[in-house]
Design a protein around this motif. Structure first.
Motif, PDB file in Angstrom:
ATOM      1  N   TYR A  86      23.751  16.927  -1.177  1.00 52.76           N
ATOM      2  CA  TYR A  86      24.172  15.598  -0.727  1.00 52.76           C
ATOM      3  C   TYR A  86      25.508  15.235  -1.372  1.00 52.76           C
ATOM      4  CZ  TYR A  86      22.394  14.006  -5.268  1.00 52.76           C
ATOM      5  OH  TYR A  86      22.164  13.843  -6.602  1.00 52.76           O
ATOM      6  N   TRP A  87      26.196  14.304  -0.697  1.00 46.65           N
ATOM      7  CA  TRP A  87      27.497  13.819  -1.153  1.00 46.65           C
ATOM      8  C   TRP A  87      27.521  12.304  -0.988  1.00 46.65           C
ATOM      9  CZ3 TRP A  87      26.452  17.881   1.965  1.00 46.65           C
ATOM     10  CH2 TRP A  87      26.809  19.152   1.499  1.00 46.65           C
ATOM     11  N   GLU A  88      27.442  11.587  -2.097  1.00 44.85           N
ATOM     12  CA  GLU A  88      27.460  10.132  -2.047  1.00 44.85           C
ATOM     13  C   GLU A  88      28.885   9.598  -1.897  1.00 44.85           C
ATOM     14  OE1 GLU A  88      25.302   8.854  -5.471  1.00 44.85           O
ATOM     15  OE2 GLU A  88      23.350   9.388  -4.594  1.00 44.85           O
ATOM     16  N   GLN A  89      29.855  10.430  -2.199  1.00 39.57           N
ATOM     17  CA  GLN A  89      31.263  10.094  -1.971  1.00 39.57           C
ATOM     18  C   GLN A  89      31.939  11.307  -1.317  1.00 39.57           C
ATOM     19  OE1 GLN A  89      32.396   8.950  -6.033  1.00 39.57           O
ATOM     20  NE2 GLN A  89      32.382   6.813  -5.397  1.00 39.57           N
ATOM     21  N   PRO A  90      31.603  11.569  -0.063  1.00 42.40           N
ATOM     22  CA  PRO A  90      32.113  12.780   0.590  1.00 42.40           C
ATOM     23  C   PRO A  90      33.631  12.743   0.747  1.00 42.40           C
ATOM     24  CG  PRO A  90      31.045  11.336   2.180  1.00 42.40           C
ATOM     25  CD  PRO A  90      30.750  10.772   0.829  1.00 42.40           C
ATOM     26  N   ASP A  91      34.258  13.893   0.493  1.00 44.64           N
ATOM     27  CA  ASP A  91      35.703  13.975   0.666  1.00 44.64           C
ATOM     28  C   ASP A  91      36.034  14.464   2.069  1.00 44.64           C
ATOM     29  OD1 ASP A  91      35.259  16.745   0.680  1.00 44.64           O
ATOM     30  OD2 ASP A  91      35.876  16.991  -1.414  1.00 44.64           O
ATOM     31  N   SER A  92      37.313  14.622   2.348  1.00 42.30           N
ATOM     32  CA  SER A  92      37.758  14.988   3.695  1.00 42.30           C
ATOM     33  C   SER A  92      37.247  16.367   4.111  1.00 42.30           C
ATOM     34  CB  SER A  92      39.284  14.949   3.775  1.00 42.30           C
ATOM     35  OG  SER A  92      39.875  15.808   2.808  1.00 42.30           O
ATOM     36  N   ASP A  93      37.081  17.267   3.147  1.00 37.26           N
ATOM     37  CA  ASP A  93      36.586  18.617   3.481  1.00 37.26           C
ATOM     38  C   ASP A  93      35.154  18.555   3.991  1.00 37.26           C
ATOM     39  OD1 ASP A  93      38.974  19.793   2.764  1.00 37.26           O
ATOM     40  OD2 ASP A  93      38.337  20.254   0.718  1.00 37.26           O
ATOM     41  N   ILE A  94      34.291  17.786   3.306  1.00 36.01           N
ATOM     42  CA  ILE A  94      32.895  17.659   3.737  1.00 36.01           C
ATOM     43  C   ILE A  94      32.821  16.954   5.082  1.00 36.01           C
ATOM     44  CG2 ILE A  94      30.673  16.576   3.219  1.00 36.01           C
ATOM     45  CD1 ILE A  94      31.320  19.059   1.540  1.00 36.01           C
ATOM     46  N   ILE A  95      33.635  15.926   5.276  1.00 40.30           N
ATOM     47  CA  ILE A  95      33.651  15.221   6.555  1.00 40.30           C
ATOM     48  C   ILE A  95      34.049  16.168   7.679  1.00 40.30           C
ATOM     49  CG2 ILE A  95      34.830  13.417   7.873  1.00 40.30           C
ATOM     50  CD1 ILE A  95      34.948  11.789   5.274  1.00 40.30           C
ATOM     51  N   LYS A  96      35.014  17.014   7.426  1.00 42.65           N
ATOM     52  CA  LYS A  96      35.446  17.977   8.452  1.00 42.65           C
ATOM     53  C   LYS A  96      34.352  19.002   8.752  1.00 42.65           C
ATOM     54  CE  LYS A  96      39.048  21.283   9.729  1.00 42.65           C
ATOM     55  NZ  LYS A  96      38.071  22.213  10.313  1.00 42.65           N
ATOM     56  N   ILE A  97      33.711  19.520   7.704  1.00 41.87           N
ATOM     57  CA  ILE A  97      32.654  20.524   7.905  1.00 41.87           C
ATOM     58  C   ILE A  97      31.517  19.926   8.736  1.00 41.87           C
ATOM     59  CG2 ILE A  97      30.874  21.894   6.748  1.00 41.87           C
ATOM     60  CD1 ILE A  97      32.887  22.192   4.401  1.00 41.87           C
ATOM     61  N   PHE A  98      31.102  18.705   8.355  1.00 41.52           N
ATOM     62  CA  PHE A  98      30.052  18.056   9.137  1.00 41.52           C
ATOM     63  C   PHE A  98      30.509  17.806  10.567  1.00 41.52           C
ATOM     64  CE2 PHE A  98      28.948  13.947  10.999  1.00 41.52           C
ATOM     65  CZ  PHE A  98      27.652  14.253  11.405  1.00 41.52           C
ATOM     66  N   SER A  99      31.706  17.268  10.746  1.00 44.65           N
ATOM     67  CA  SER A  99      32.191  16.900  12.078  1.00 44.65           C
ATOM     68  C   SER A  99      32.304  18.122  12.986  1.00 44.65           C
ATOM     69  CB  SER A  99      33.541  16.192  11.977  1.00 44.65           C
ATOM     70  OG  SER A  99      33.428  14.986  11.252  1.00 44.65           O
ATOM     71  N   ASP A 100      32.752  19.235  12.440  1.00 43.55           N
ATOM     72  CA  ASP A 100      32.825  20.475  13.234  1.00 43.55           C
ATOM     73  C   ASP A 100      31.431  20.895  13.686  1.00 43.55           C
ATOM     74  OD1 ASP A 100      35.562  20.548  12.882  1.00 43.55           O
ATOM     75  OD2 ASP A 100      35.527  22.075  11.306  1.00 43.55           O
ATOM     76  N   PHE A 101      30.462  20.788  12.776  1.00 44.98           N
ATOM     77  CA  PHE A 101      29.078  21.123  13.118  1.00 44.98           C
ATOM     78  C   PHE A 101      28.550  20.160  14.173  1.00 44.98           C
ATOM     79  CE2 PHE A 101      24.497  20.952  12.650  1.00 44.98           C
ATOM     80  CZ  PHE A 101      24.121  22.266  12.412  1.00 44.98           C
ATOM     81  N   TYR A 102      28.819  18.868  13.974  1.00 45.82           N
ATOM     82  CA  TYR A 102      28.335  17.865  14.924  1.00 45.82           C
ATOM     83  C   TYR A 102      28.911  18.095  16.317  1.00 45.82           C
ATOM     84  CZ  TYR A 102      27.026  13.458  17.040  1.00 45.82           C
ATOM     85  OH  TYR A 102      26.483  12.514  17.886  1.00 45.82           O
ATOM     86  N   ASP A 103      30.154  18.488  16.409  1.00 36.54           N
ATOM     87  CA  ASP A 103      30.765  18.716  17.716  1.00 36.54           C
ATOM     88  C   ASP A 103      30.051  19.839  18.482  1.00 36.54           C
ATOM     89  OD1 ASP A 103      32.545  16.702  17.245  1.00 36.54           O
ATOM     90  OD2 ASP A 103      34.250  17.995  16.808  1.00 36.54           O
ATOM     91  N   LEU A 104      29.568  20.854  17.756  1.00 33.72           N
ATOM     92  CA  LEU A 104      28.775  21.908  18.403  1.00 33.72           C
ATOM     93  C   LEU A 104      27.431  21.355  18.874  1.00 33.72           C
ATOM     94  CD1 LEU A 104      29.447  24.885  15.942  1.00 33.72           C
ATOM     95  CD2 LEU A 104      30.435  24.545  18.218  1.00 33.72           C
TER      96      LEU A 104
END
Length: 266
Positions: A86-104
């Protein structure tokens, strides 16, 4: 707290859970998300969700979960060997990794792609919480994204990729998602947060997929509550935005999905 996101040519602010927005600058429209009562003289929609009281003891929360689902949570932890992060203060890298996964995931489900600007703004405001359950080799199974306030978390996004031709994987995925929700609840409880909000509850009776999601949520206990999403136009552009939003909500699902795919900032 006021969080402002760009939606196409409009600047749209959001405030949650009866919090006042404070000073308003450079905002075309305001979304009052999940307010206890409708706001007078503005557009309001009923919103239903399911809440879990995290002030209960650990044992009470666990016993509120269905017996079969408790078994799946234990199996995920003890035999599937999954990893919770988990990331309580997610940085731009985590946001990108999640967003790429979400787009799939969105491609599988015929949904719009992730509004990355919205996630970035929430992260900057300190209200974004992201968690993930992975296989031991690091492959992500399920992602959860929350709006996190002082005493309440609201599930905003849940994403996983299905492999319908692999029944073993699908079974692991189902157990991992249950385990994931339970780990999130325990973490939030231990952080002093009192309410776990599932982010919505379908009140209709015709959509079988949404009814299935209701059934999943119900197995964790809690209660259904009604609140209101309210919309206020601040500028002329904002009032135009609300008219367009109202038209969009009345469109058939097919047209909504098509527009959201082509205009992911909606």
């Amino acid at each position: 707290m006021l969080i402002v996101t760009k939606k196409l040519i409009f600047s749209v602010g959001e405030v949650w859970f009866d919090e006042e927005p404070g000073e308003i600058h450079d905002v075309d429209a305001l979304h009052y998300m999940q307010w206890t009562h409708p706001i007078e003289s503005v557009q309001s929609d009923e919103f239903h969700t399911r809440l879990i009281d995290l002030t209960k003891s650990h044992d009470e929360l666990y016993e509120s979960i269905g017996k079969n689902d408790r078994y799946k949570i234990r199996r995920a932890e003890q035999k599937d060997d999954v990893v919770y992060e988990y990331w309580e203060q997610p940085d731009s890298d985590i946001i990108k990794i999640f967003s790429d996964f979400y787009d799939l995931f969105a491609l599988q489900k015929d949904l719009s792609k992730m509004n990355r600007s919205r996630l970035k703004r929430r992260a900057e405001a300190g209200v974004l919480d992201i968690s993930c359950v992975k296989l031991k080799d690091g492959s992500p199974l399920v992602w959860h994204v929350y709006y996190r306030s002082k005493n309440r978390v609201c599930l905003s996004y849940s994403a996983s990729l299905k492999k319908n031709d692999d029944t073993s994987y699908q079974s692991i995925l189902g157990r991992a998602n249950r385990y994931h929700h339970w780990q999130d609840m325990v973490r939030f409880k231990n952080s002093g947060i009192g309410i776990y909000d599932w982010g919505g509850w379908y009140v209709g009776n015709t959509d079988r997929e949404k009814l299935g999601i209701n059934e999943f949520k119900e197995k964790f206990g809690g209660e259904i509550v009604k609140s209101f999403n309210c919309y206020r136009g601040i500028t002329i552009k904002g009032k135009l935005y609300l008219k367009l939003l109202k038209i969009f909500k009345e469109l058939p699902f097919f047209f909504k999905a098509t527009l959201q795919r082509r205009l992911p900032g909606l």
